[in-house]
Design a protein around this motif. Structure first.
Motif, mmCIF file in Angstrom:
data_model
loop_
_atom_site.group_PDB
_atom_site.id
_atom_site.type_symbol
_atom_site.label_atom_id
_atom_site.label_comp_id
_atom_site.label_asym_id
_atom_site.label_seq_id
_atom_site.Cartn_x
_atom_site.Cartn_y
_atom_site.Cartn_z
ATOM 1 N N SER A 197 0.904 -1.220 -0.016
ATOM 2 C CA SER A 197 0.132 0.020 0.045
ATOM 3 C C SER A 197 0.920 1.253 0.066
ATOM 4 N N PRO A 198 0.224 2.268 -0.377
ATOM 5 C CA PRO A 198 1.358 3.779 -0.033
ATOM 6 C C PRO A 198 1.980 3.753 1.441
ATOM 7 N N ALA A 199 1.244 3.032 2.100
ATOM 8 C CA ALA A 199 1.826 3.434 3.720
ATOM 9 C C ALA A 199 2.888 2.241 4.140
ATOM 10 N N TYR A 200 2.630 1.146 3.548
ATOM 11 C CA TYR A 200 3.579 -0.157 3.990
ATOM 12 C C TYR A 200 4.138 -0.870 2.804
ATOM 13 N N SER A 201 5.420 -1.451 3.063
ATOM 14 C CA SER A 201 5.995 -2.551 2.285
ATOM 15 C C SER A 201 6.134 -3.561 3.209
ATOM 16 N N ILE A 202 6.342 -4.744 2.320
ATOM 17 C CA ILE A 202 6.696 -6.087 3.007
ATOM 18 C C ILE A 202 8.300 -6.408 2.459
ATOM 19 N N ASN A 203 8.972 -6.983 3.546
ATOM 20 C CA ASN A 203 10.421 -7.079 2.971
ATOM 21 C C ASN A 203 10.829 -8.542 3.731
ATOM 22 N N SER A 204 11.799 -9.322 3.099
ATOM 23 C CA SER A 204 12.171 -10.552 3.517
ATOM 24 C C SER A 204 13.447 -10.925 2.993
ATOM 25 N N SER A 205 14.444 -11.452 3.637
ATOM 26 C CA SER A 205 15.752 -11.652 3.116
ATOM 27 C C SER A 205 15.336 -13.206 2.396
ATOM 28 N N LYS A 206 14.395 -13.896 2.807
ATOM 29 C CA LYS A 206 14.235 -15.365 2.125
ATOM 30 C C LYS A 206 12.943 -15.759 2.354
ATOM 31 N N VAL A 207 12.238 -16.094 1.351
ATOM 32 C CA VAL A 207 11.055 -16.955 1.444
ATOM 33 C C VAL A 207 11.026 -18.209 0.980
ATOM 34 N N VAL A 208 10.693 -19.065 1.405
ATOM 35 C CA VAL A 208 10.813 -20.683 0.941
ATOM 36 C C VAL A 208 9.557 -21.509 1.436
ATOM 37 N N THR A 209 9.080 -22.254 0.498
ATOM 38 C CA THR A 209 8.267 -23.436 0.701
ATOM 39 C C THR A 209 8.790 -24.772 0.671
ATOM 40 N N ASN A 210 8.327 -25.646 1.880
ATOM 41 C CA ASN A 210 9.062 -26.822 1.971
ATOM 42 C C ASN A 210 8.097 -27.984 2.541
ATOM 43 N N ASN A 211 7.556 -28.730 1.842
ATOM 44 C CA ASN A 211 6.460 -29.800 2.029
ATOM 45 C C ASN A 211 5.118 -28.880 2.770
ATOM 46 N N GLY A 212 4.717 -28.087 2.100
ATOM 47 C CA GLY A 212 3.499 -27.551 2.518
ATOM 48 C C GLY A 212 3.831 -26.327 3.261
ATOM 49 N N GLN A 213 4.975 -26.102 3.924
ATOM 50 C CA GLN A 213 5.146 -24.909 4.929
ATOM 51 C C GLN A 213 5.915 -23.590 4.331
ATOM 52 N N LEU A 214 5.325 -22.782 4.512
ATOM 53 C CA LEU A 214 5.600 -21.224 4.183
ATOM 54 C C LEU A 214 6.782 -20.857 5.271
ATOM 55 N N SER A 215 8.027 -20.523 5.096
ATOM 56 C CA SER A 215 8.820 -19.928 5.992
ATOM 57 C C SER A 215 9.362 -18.655 5.428
ATOM 58 N N ILE A 216 9.341 -17.602 5.993
ATOM 59 C CA ILE A 216 9.656 -16.290 5.577
ATOM 60 C C ILE A 216 10.905 -15.687 6.808
ATOM 61 N N ASN A 217 12.104 -15.376 6.307
ATOM 62 C CA ASN A 217 12.939 -14.981 7.263
ATOM 63 C C ASN A 217 13.026 -13.393 7.096
ATOM 64 N N ASP A 218 13.664 -12.998 8.197
ATOM 65 C CA ASP A 218 13.894 -11.623 8.489
ATOM 66 C C ASP A 218 12.493 -10.720 7.891
ATOM 67 N N PHE A 219 11.355 -11.038 8.144
ATOM 68 C CA PHE A 219 10.136 -10.440 7.817
ATOM 69 C C PHE A 219 10.005 -8.971 8.284
ATOM 70 N N GLU A 220 9.714 -8.132 7.434
ATOM 71 C CA GLU A 220 9.418 -6.918 7.948
ATOM 72 C C GLU A 220 8.322 -6.015 7.322
ATOM 73 N N LEU A 221 7.246 -5.604 8.232
ATOM 74 C CA LEU A 221 6.173 -5.010 7.630
ATOM 75 C C LEU A 221 6.742 -3.440 7.922
ATOM 76 N N LYS A 222 7.121 -2.594 6.776
ATOM 77 C CA LYS A 222 7.742 -1.194 7.283
ATOM 78 C C LYS A 222 7.009 -0.052 6.797
ATOM 79 N N PRO A 223 6.821 0.908 7.488
ATOM 80 C CA PRO A 223 6.148 1.979 6.926
ATOM 81 C C PRO A 223 7.067 2.819 5.997
ATOM 82 N N MET A 224 6.293 3.262 4.929
ATOM 83 C CA MET A 224 7.029 3.743 3.916
ATOM 84 C C MET A 224 7.199 5.485 4.191
ATOM 85 N N LEU A 225 6.591 5.950 5.189
ATOM 86 C CA LEU A 225 6.531 7.266 5.598
ATOM 87 C C LEU A 225 6.968 7.463 7.027
ATOM 88 N N ASP A 226 7.556 8.651 7.334
ATOM 89 C CA ASP A 226 7.837 8.793 8.856
ATOM 90 C C ASP A 226 6.476 9.080 9.476
#
Length: 669
Positions: A197-226
């Motif tokens: 959205s204009p207010a937020y971004s989603i960031n991750s160093s690594k995203v992976v699925t394995n045997n039906g499991q989703l894993s997200i490393n270093d997840f961040e929901l980050k504001p785009m504005l101060d």
């Protein structure tokens, strides 16, 4: 009959043959004309090593593709720049492509794409919503490096080493539902970024699925504005969120248009930062959501929480917490309730809880443990932010300043629900261990004219059913200090080794239920003298009738001087061997019996202003005070009218004071 069947078969066969010939003819035309179309009719320079059109399946494949926008400064269209090793499209909707510039296909596969994509500028004067530029049911990307920006250069999506496989994707334009649904997915990606959205971004160093499991490393929901820019731009939102987590993992994540479902969600080392605006928000016209959220098991491990005021100061913080929630459900049915979700069970533990409790106080806990039935709090503190002198200067009229701590607070057998939009709360037991409570009141500010309700009426003002079967105050200390402008320091009374049991604490909101509240107190008055109090009232009694009686034994008279000196202008020496009282009252008056025995008791009458001893009046007073009273003396009758601008304890003290005056000072001085 045979002739008719023969004719029908001939006609049907002819139609099938004609359809096949047309399809083959169109496919042959496409095979030889598509390169010319791509070169002259599209806004891109496209080259490739080979292009293959499969006539029967209607599929297109190409390899070693290079694509570049002819006019990169034209913001009306999508700009492309990059390469693909292989491209495969099945069942391409050619009419849509040639006529409407829309891509419709059953599936698309991209191998080793290296693409920079700039999205087109939205049309400001459009009347109807533009159609989705593509509709592809199955998408596969192998080892992709993608960078997508908006028309103004703002980063929209990027990923490195992206491998993606989506089955049966469908998009949804209904804002009250999820924007897409799919049957299954697989993904691996590095350096993932998505502008949600204009207010937020989603960031991750690594995203992976394995045997039906989703894993997200270093997840961040980050504001785009101060915060200041966000506050100006999003006036219909109350809070700005910033969420980080070392790892998020989910089992069996399911997307549909109306449901988000997952099992065994685990959020490791998350940090939640929420900053709230101070001013009121503009109400949003967003329609109510129609989709369901179903978490069968959710774990939060080693989380942190900070809620900030608009100036950046802490409003609430939690240094560390763990949570487990089972069978969380939020759907159309639960949204009708006051609490818009249900759960089967939960457990939350935390350390170093802080809360800014308003203008005068902060609240702290060292640890806590919560389940649906039990709450356990350790090292509770409610501390003033300011000194007594500052508090007196700040308050417009009389008020109490509290300083309270408790080693442990336990609530057990908790049950609650909502009935007719009101809570219904019951507790088996509340235990408060080693409470240390100091209550200070200054008489310097003007009186507060508001009526102080007796406890029976105060409980009745609670607008919902509330029952506490047993409330216990254990090995505690209570101190009350009252500072008068004409006294030398505050009058003070305190109780140690304070133990209290209250049964059936209730709000008189359950029909036919017992409303009587018996209270038993055992403690040491002024830290030395055994004291017992029996106090009873009834929340169902509209006149707020009550009884209160008890005794104090072996009380050194010096120990009551801190309180009788400011109010009665006397001091005493000797011993009060026993003090007994038995009062009954209501919201208007209190009367009853008061009696004391004493030994070597002497009183000194003080000057009201200077607090110096008046020798002559003191001598007269001591002539009429019985110095020794071995046997129980005759009781005195007390009678006091209630000042409704004062508390119950002021009313109670006035009864004791009346008894002391009549017992110690037989004549009016």
């Amino acid at each position: 009959m045979k002739k008719t069947l023969k004719i029908s078969l001939i006609v049907l066969g002819s139609l099938l043959a004609l359809t096949l010939l047309l399809n083959i003819g169109f496919s042959l035309w496409l095979k030889y004309k598509l390169p010319d179309y791509l070169k002259n009719k599209t806004p891109y320079e496209i080259s490739y090593q080979s292009l293959n059109v499969e006539i029967l399946s209607g599929s297109i494949s190409a390899n070693q593709i290079k694509v570049k926008t002819k006019q990169p400064d034209d913001l009306e269209g999508v700009a492309l720049d990059g390469t693909l090793e292989d491209l495969y499209i099945s069942r391409l909707g050619l009419v849509k492509l040639l006529k409407d510039n829309q891509i419709e296909a059953n599936s698309i596969k991209l191998k080793n794409p290296n693409l920079k994509i700039r999205l087109s500028k939205p049309k400001v004067d459009k009347v109807a919503k533009e159609a989705t530029p593509f509709f592809i049911k199955n998408i596969e990307i192998e080892n992709g490096n993608l960078d997508v920006t908006q028309f103004n250069g703002t980063k929209y999506f990027s990923s490195r080493k992206l491998n993606l496989n989506i089955k049966n994707l469908s998009l949804n334009d209904n804002p009250s539902e999820l924007p897409f649904a799919l049957d299954s997915y697989k993904i691996t990606a590095n350096d993932f970024f998505f502008l949600m959205s204009p207010a937020y971004s989603i960031n991750s160093s690594k995203v992976v699925t394995n045997n039906g499991q989703l894993s997200i490393n270093d997840f961040e929901l980050k504001p785009m504005l101060d915060f200041k820019d966000w506050e100006k731009s999003f006036k219909n939102q109350k809070s700005l969120f910033h969420i980080k987590s070392k790892n998020l993992s989910f089992d069996d994540l399911i997307f549909s248009k109306t449901k988000l479902s997952l099992k065994n969600a685990k959020i490791q080392e998350p940090e939640f930062i929420i900053q709230n605006r101070d001013n009121k928000i503009v109400k949003s016209n967003d329609k109510k959501s129609n989709f369901n959220i179903d978490f069968q098991n959710l774990d939060i491990v080693n989380g942190k929480l900070s809620i900030l005021k608009s100036n950046g100061n802490q409003s609430l913080s939690l240094a560390q917490f763990n949570a487990n929630i089972k069978d969380f459900l939020m759907d159309e049915e639960t949204s009708k309730s006051k609490i818009p979700f249900t759960y089967q069970d939960y457990k939350i533990t935390g350390k170093k809880f802080f809360y800014d409790a308003g203008e005068y106080y902060t609240m702290n806990l060292s640890t806590f443990n919560m389940t649906p039935q039990n709450i356990d709090l350790l090292n509770f503190k409610l501390n003033p932010k300011i000194s007594r002198a500052e508090f007196v200067r700040m308050i417009p009229m009389e008020d109490d300043l509290f300083d309270i701590s408790a080693n442990r607070i336990q609530l057990s057998g908790l049950k609650w629900k909502f009935e007719n939009d009101k809570p219904n709360i019951s507790l088996k037991t509340v235990k408060l261990h080693q409470v240390d409570a100091n209550i200070f009141r200054s008489k310097i500010p003007k009186d507060n004219p508001k009526e102080k309700l007796l406890y029976s009426k105060l409980l009745r003002t609670i607008k919902f059913p509330l029952v506490v079967e047993n409330l216990n105050l254990i090995q505690s200390k209570l101190v009350y200090e009252e500072d008068k402008p004409d006294s030398n320091g505050p009058g003070k009374v305190f109780f140690t080794d304070f133990n209290m049991n209250v049964k059936n604490l209730n709000s008189n909101k359950q029909k036919g239920a017992n409303t009587k509240v018996p209270i038993v107190i055992n403690c040491k008055f002024m830290g030395v003298s055994p004291m017992k109090v029996n106090w009873n009232f009834d929340t169902g009694n509209m006149r707020d009738q009550f009884t209160i009686g008890g005794y104090i034994n072996n009380l050194p008279a010096n120990d009551i001087n801190p309180f009788i000196k400011p109010y009665m202008n006397i001091t005493a020496t000797g011993t009060i061997t026993s003090l007994n009282y038995d009062f009954k009252g209501n919201n208007d008056i209190m009367n009853g019996k008061f009696r004391i025995t004493h030994k070597d008791l002497k009183v000194s009458v003080l000057d009201k202003d200077t607090k110096e001893k008046k020798k002559f009046l003191s001598a007269i007073a001591n002539l009429v005070v019985k110095k020794d009273s071995q046997k129980f003396p005759e009781s005195v009758d007390i009678y006091v009218e209630r000042n409704k601008e004062r508390s119950f304890f002021n009313f109670y003290w006035k009864g004791i004071e009346d008894g002391l005056k009549k017992s110690l000072l037989v004549i009016k001085i």
